[in-house]
Design a protein around this motif. Structure first.
Motif, PDB file in Angstrom:
ATOM      1  N   LEU A  94       0.786  -4.775 -25.368  1.00 11.05           N
ATOM      2  CA  LEU A  94       0.191  -5.903 -26.152  1.00 11.05           C
ATOM      3  C   LEU A  94       0.739  -7.206 -25.554  1.00 11.05           C
ATOM      4  N   VAL A  95       1.983  -7.236 -24.977  1.00  6.48           N
ATOM      5  CA  VAL A  95       2.489  -8.398 -24.438  1.00  6.48           C
ATOM      6  C   VAL A  95       1.761  -8.574 -23.140  1.00  6.48           C
ATOM      7  N   ILE A  96       1.633  -7.674 -22.123  1.00  4.05           N
ATOM      8  CA  ILE A  96       1.111  -7.864 -20.954  1.00  4.05           C
ATOM      9  C   ILE A  96      -0.446  -8.360 -21.256  1.00  4.05           C
ATOM     10  N   ALA A  97      -1.148  -7.882 -22.089  1.00  2.00           N
ATOM     11  CA  ALA A  97      -2.638  -7.938 -22.387  1.00  2.00           C
ATOM     12  C   ALA A  97      -2.680  -9.538 -22.822  1.00  2.00           C
ATOM     13  N   ALA A  98      -1.624 -10.052 -23.783  1.00  3.21           N
ATOM     14  CA  ALA A  98      -1.554 -11.371 -23.955  1.00  3.21           C
ATOM     15  C   ALA A  98      -1.522 -12.283 -22.861  1.00  3.21           C
ATOM     16  N   VAL A  99      -0.430 -11.754 -21.836  1.00  2.00           N
ATOM     17  CA  VAL A  99      -0.389 -12.748 -20.944  1.00  2.00           C
ATOM     18  C   VAL A  99      -1.565 -12.800 -19.958  1.00  2.00           C
ATOM     19  N   GLY A 100      -2.329 -11.623 -19.821  1.00  2.41           N
ATOM     20  CA  GLY A 100      -3.618 -11.801 -19.233  1.00  2.41           C
ATOM     21  C   GLY A 100      -4.474 -12.628 -19.700  1.00  2.41           C
ATOM     22  N   SER A 101      -4.672 -12.498 -21.041  1.00  2.00           N
ATOM     23  CA  SER A 101      -5.806 -13.346 -21.581  1.00  2.00           C
ATOM     24  C   SER A 101      -5.205 -14.773 -21.636  1.00  2.00           C
ATOM     25  N   LEU A 102      -4.125 -15.147 -21.719  1.00  2.00           N
ATOM     26  CA  LEU A 102      -3.667 -16.552 -21.359  1.00  2.00           C
ATOM     27  C   LEU A 102      -4.014 -16.976 -19.943  1.00  2.00           C
ATOM     28  N   LEU A 103      -4.041 -16.183 -19.115  1.00  2.00           N
ATOM     29  CA  LEU A 103      -4.331 -16.501 -17.705  1.00  2.00           C
ATOM     30  C   LEU A 103      -5.683 -16.651 -17.543  1.00  2.00           C
ATOM     31  N   SER A 104      -6.620 -15.899 -18.433  1.00  2.00           N
ATOM     32  CA  SER A 104      -8.030 -16.101 -18.358  1.00  2.00           C
ATOM     33  C   SER A 104      -8.381 -17.579 -18.882  1.00  2.00           C
ATOM     34  N   ALA A 105      -7.723 -17.616 -20.004  1.00  2.00           N
ATOM     35  CA  ALA A 105      -8.086 -18.813 -20.798  1.00  2.00           C
ATOM     36  C   ALA A 105      -7.851 -20.100 -19.913  1.00  2.00           C
ATOM     37  N   LEU A 106      -6.874 -20.075 -19.073  1.00  2.00           N
ATOM     38  CA  LEU A 106      -6.461 -21.224 -18.123  1.00  2.00           C
ATOM     39  C   LEU A 106      -7.075 -21.207 -16.927  1.00  2.00           C
ATOM     40  N   ALA A 107      -7.692 -20.127 -16.389  1.00  2.00           N
ATOM     41  CA  ALA A 107      -8.005 -19.828 -14.984  1.00  2.00           C
ATOM     42  C   ALA A 107      -9.088 -20.808 -14.536  1.00  2.00           C
ATOM     43  N   GLY A 108      -8.491 -21.696 -13.311  1.00  2.00           N
ATOM     44  CA  GLY A 108      -9.428 -22.362 -12.754  1.00  2.00           C
ATOM     45  C   GLY A 108     -10.343 -21.890 -11.659  1.00  2.00           C
ATOM     46  N   SER A 109     -10.297 -20.649 -11.344  1.00  2.00           N
ATOM     47  CA  SER A 109     -11.017 -20.052 -10.543  1.00  2.00           C
ATOM     48  C   SER A 109     -11.409 -18.701 -10.896  1.00  2.00           C
ATOM     49  N   TYR A 110     -12.589 -18.057 -10.302  1.00  2.00           N
ATOM     50  CA  TYR A 110     -12.857 -16.801 -10.858  1.00  2.00           C
ATOM     51  C   TYR A 110     -11.854 -15.591 -10.480  1.00  2.00           C
ATOM     52  N   ALA A 111     -11.195 -15.756  -9.253  1.00  2.00           N
ATOM     53  CA  ALA A 111     -10.082 -14.940  -8.900  1.00  2.00           C
ATOM     54  C   ALA A 111      -9.105 -14.765  -9.850  1.00  2.00           C
ATOM     55  N   LEU A 112      -8.421 -15.776 -10.585  1.00  2.00           N
ATOM     56  CA  LEU A 112      -7.473 -15.682 -11.689  1.00  2.00           C
ATOM     57  C   LEU A 112      -8.069 -15.392 -12.819  1.00  2.00           C
ATOM     58  N   MET A 113      -9.358 -15.614 -13.071  1.00  2.00           N
ATOM     59  CA  MET A 113     -10.086 -15.059 -14.513  1.00  2.00           C
ATOM     60  C   MET A 113     -10.004 -13.578 -14.446  1.00  2.00           C
ATOM     61  N   ILE A 114     -10.283 -12.680 -13.121  1.00  2.00           N
ATOM     62  CA  ILE A 114     -10.401 -11.457 -12.679  1.00  2.00           C
ATOM     63  C   ILE A 114      -9.156 -10.859 -13.244  1.00  2.00           C
TER      64      ILE A 114
END
Length: 504
Positions: A94-114
């Motif tokens: 759950l913690v890792i998934a939360a970090v990933g969701s935060l990264l997608s929310a802030l992503a400035g590029s599609y690579a970071l979104m992925i």
């Protein structure tokens, strides 16, 4: 491998029943599985806006990356959970998934979104971790109903998800979905930590890191080839490289697992019919529902004015009405399994009935899909089959595997479910793209690809075919169930796994 338990908690308590804390624990677990379910729906609805924002034609990677990491991580997470505790690994996921969701929310590029979506794929192992944790910490007489309620909840969320997603996207933009995931994952981690006890069951074992790398890379190669084969071309060098490279790595993993004493997953348990056919049936059930849930929205949203013989021209929120019978009957099916399993009805029988309903629902949808009322009815039939199948599978796994190997055995089921669920929609769309493209001016559809009615007939028959495969696999499960031993004594090394009578 040596299984160990504490004296205080050697397994489920036989005599105790439901309590407020137990109900709170189940509520928290249900919410985790609800979030896993809603993540597919919400991302699918947000794909057009995200693809437009990043000017990409690779929107499918948002789903593929999620599924890919989940399938790759499942075996290792299962083994670590057996060794270090299932609640601990559930919270880590759950913690890792939360970090990933935060990264997608802030992503400035599609690579970071992925990258963020890939990390969020750690939600996938939460499915089998939740079932295994219930098996370890809930009183034995409450386990069938608890597992079925946890499964049934995954149908309920599909009713509200389109409304919630539409509101978030329309009022706050597509990034709000990832903020929603981030906050919800953090809250759920706290709820699990506070309300659910840790399993006392442990397996003293070493981690097969080489096996984990070979298996993970092999699965990744096959999934990438299957996911992008239709785009790259099935005969393209890149497709063949990933496909055959993945198969070679999987072969190397199979060879290594036979030569070491403590492999990542005990493949010898697949010699046992209950385990082998349960794992295969699980993949087929999820494959059927994956096709149905992927194809139905595009069919319902196609404008009827195009004169293709199907379609109702609904928007994302309007499509919610088609989800109501599917979600409601999925929930009903899960509860039915819990009640009947608790009264001695075999989970195998319920899986057979669920598979039959998947066949009927998929076939009827293929043959009669131009009337809203009928489509709602066929969706209800398919949803009931989904609920029966989804809830019967974890009950079968729980019955077959000893407590010490619950998570790692369930991870095999999770890999089967992820692989088949990713392949069946590709099969359906490959058939549709190769033979059933509608000769309509793209300007009339806003650039969207549309298909002839025969394309959707073929696609829903793929769903029915997966249901038929599930039925055949369920028939292979013995009527009289046995549970394999957690480990073998040195004298038995090299022999088949030991089967002992299963509880329940």
């Amino acid at each position: 491998m040596i299984p160990t338990t504490s004296a205080a908690a050697s397994g489920p308590t036989e005599g105790s029943g439901w309590s407020p804390r137990l109900a709170f624990s189940l509520f928290s677990i249900v919410l985790v599985l609800e979030l896993l379910s809603v993540s597919y729906l919400m991302i699918a609805m947000a794909l057009p806006d995200i693809a437009t924002h990043f000017q990409t034609t690779q929107a499918a990677w948002l789903i593929t990356a999620f599924l890919l990491l989940g399938a790759v991580a499942a075996p290792l997470v299962g083994k670590l959970a057996d060794i270090h505790g299932k609640r601990r690994l559930l919270i880590v996921c759950l913690v890792i998934a939360a970090v990933g969701s935060l990264l997608s929310a802030l992503a400035g590029s599609y690579a970071l979104m992925i990258a963020g979506r890939a990390l969020a794929g750690m939600l996938v192992p939460c499915l089998f971790l939740s079932y295994s944790l219930i098996r370890d910490v809930f009183p034995s007489k409450t386990v069938p109903l608890a597992v079925s309620i946890a499964t049934a909840g995954m149908g309920l969320i599909s009713i509200a998800a389109p409304f919630l997603t539409g509101w978030l996207i329309d009022d706050f933009g597509w990034r709000s979905i990832f903020w929603f995931f981030t906050v919800t994952l953090v809250v759920l981690g706290v709820l699990i930590l506070v309300g659910t006890p840790e399993s006392a069951v442990r397996l003293r074992s070493r981690i097969d890191f080489i096996g984990a790398i070979l298996l993970g890379a092999g699965i990744a190669g096959v999934l990438i080839a299957v996911s992008f084969g239709p785009t790259w071309g099935w005969g393209a060098g890149s497709t063949l490289l990933y496909l055959f490279g993945g198969l070679v790595l999987l072969g190397a993993w199979l060879a290594s697992s036979r030569t070491i004493s403590e492999p990542l997953m005990r493949l010898d348990i697949l010699r046992l019919r209950p385990v082998l056919f349960t794992v295969a049936a699980a993949g087929a059930v999820y494959g059927a529902t994956s096709v149905y849930s992927t194809i139905l929205p595009s069919m319902a949203m196609t404008p009827s004015e195009l004169g293709l013989g199907y379609g109702f021209g609904v928007d994302a929120e309007g499509f919610a009405i088609f989800q109501v019978p599917i979600g409601a009957l999925t929930m009903v099916g899960g509860i039915v399994v819990g009640m009947l399993c608790g009264r001695g009805v075999a989970a195998r029988t319920l899986l057979l009935n669920g598979s039959a309903l998947l066949i009927v629902g998929g076939t009827l949808t293929a043959l009669a899909n131009d009337d809203k009322g009928l489509l709602l009815l066929w969706g209800a039939v398919f949803g009931l089959g989904t609920g029966l199948g989804y809830a019967a599978i974890p009950n079968l796994v729980i019955k077959a595997a000893p407590p010490e190997l619950q998570a790692s055995t369930a991870s095999m089921t999770g890999v089967s479910q992820s692989l088949v669920a990713s392949i069946t929609p590709v099969i359906a769309y490959t058939v549709m793209n190769n033979s059933f493209m509608a000769p309509i001016d793209p300007q009339l559809t806003g650039g969207a690809v549309v298909y002839t009615e025969g394309g959707y007939v073929a696609a829903f028959f793929v769903a029915a075919g997966a249901g038929l495969l599930a039925l055949v696999m369920a028939l292979g499960i013995p009527r009289r169930f046995t549970r394999f031993a957690a480990y073998r004594a040195p004298a038995a090394e090299g022999s088949d796994p030991v089967a002992v009578p299963a509880a329940g």
